[in-house]
Enzyme design. Sequence first.
Site, short mmCIF file in Angstrom:
data_model
loop_
_atom_site.label_atom_id
_atom_site.label_comp_id
_atom_site.label_asym_id
_atom_site.label_seq_id
_atom_site.Cartn_x
_atom_site.Cartn_y
_atom_site.Cartn_z
N ASN A 71 -10.39 -0.09 1.04
CA ASN A 71 -9.09 -0.09 1.79
C ASN A 71 -9.70 0.27 3.29
O ASN A 71 -10.30 1.34 3.68
CB ASN A 71 -8.04 0.60 1.68
N GLY A 79 -11.27 3.74 4.00
CA GLY A 79 -12.69 3.10 4.34
C GLY A 79 -13.28 3.03 5.72
O GLY A 79 -14.21 2.50 5.97
N SER A 80 -12.00 3.30 6.66
CA SER A 80 -12.46 3.10 8.12
C SER A 80 -13.56 4.02 8.60
O SER A 80 -13.21 5.31 8.55
CB SER A 80 -11.31 3.13 8.91
N GLU A 126 -2.70 6.61 -7.85
CA GLU A 126 -3.72 7.48 -7.05
C GLU A 126 -3.52 8.59 -7.60
O GLU A 126 -2.44 9.24 -8.27
CB GLU A 126 -3.35 7.71 -5.57
N HIS A 160 -10.15 4.71 -0.87
CA HIS A 160 -9.15 4.79 0.20
C HIS A 160 -9.85 5.20 1.16
O HIS A 160 -11.14 6.00 1.13
CB HIS A 160 -7.88 5.39 -0.30
N ASP A 191 0.70 -1.30 0.03
CA ASP A 191 -0.09 -0.06 -0.02
C ASP A 191 0.79 1.20 0.03
O ASP A 191 1.71 1.33 0.69
CB ASP A 191 -0.89 -0.02 1.15
#
Length: 284
Positions: free
Chosen positions: A230, A210-211, A134, A208, A82
């Site tokens: 992610n 994703g939490s 990205e 990106h 990553d």
Amino acid sequence: MMLLSSTEMLQKAKAQNYCISAFNVYTFEMLQGVIEAAQELRAPVIIQTSVGTVKQLGANYIVAHVRAAAEVNELPIALHLDHCSDFTIISDCIRAGYTSVMIDASHFSLEENISRTKQVVNFAQKYKVHVEAELGKIVGTEDNIIVSEKEMRLADPDECLEFVEATRVDSLAPAVGTAHGIYKQEPNIDFERIERIASMVSIPLVLHGGSGIPEAQVKRAISLGMSKMNIATEIRNVYSEALRNYFRQYEAENDPRRYLVPAREALKSKVKESIRMCGCDGKY
């Protein structure tokens, strides 16, 4: 089963309109928890490591552990590096056996990002390794890459098309309003931007940060074209909190076989939540 490139995994998710959960692990115990959760839900999974974790544990050790997990559990598993901007680290991980890498040159100009990404794509193709890149700047901290709210820049759809055509990259993580870390307030995701980018490029898109995104927003992002999400901070936090809780009750405990069990179980529970949210449970 051998480790897989994430290309086939993500293309299938894109075609069937679900999303692959990708989890950053920091210890081998966390790896075990993620794999057990995926096995119990029969879900394909992407194991991710940051550059810091590679330096801490060693690429060869990580590859050996994840390969063993794939063989023992007979699961579709990809191993992904990553957010890396160092070509030497990327090439070392590919040679060690990583099946997917992310070149993050988003902090450079578009032209320099294209140049650096093409270098990685050309190298990775020799090993049939998936390459993610990205565009735009996603706010938050990822290892030693820090982007402030002032520096955040959403991905331009036209630039996304130019970038994909120029680099032949396998997947793209466009900045669409998400953030690395835990959100202080509900994320402001630009869903129209996701839809437009997805309509312009043919490769899978990656979400990106994703939490902590609310389930309804995750499902909407997937319906519009996100094929991978992610998750890092969320599982790291529940794992660490479970350890703290254990030592509050048993402060004299010194056997890792005891105190790591509740941490792994807490992580597994959170991983299962993410897998179900992404809709990849039962996809193997």
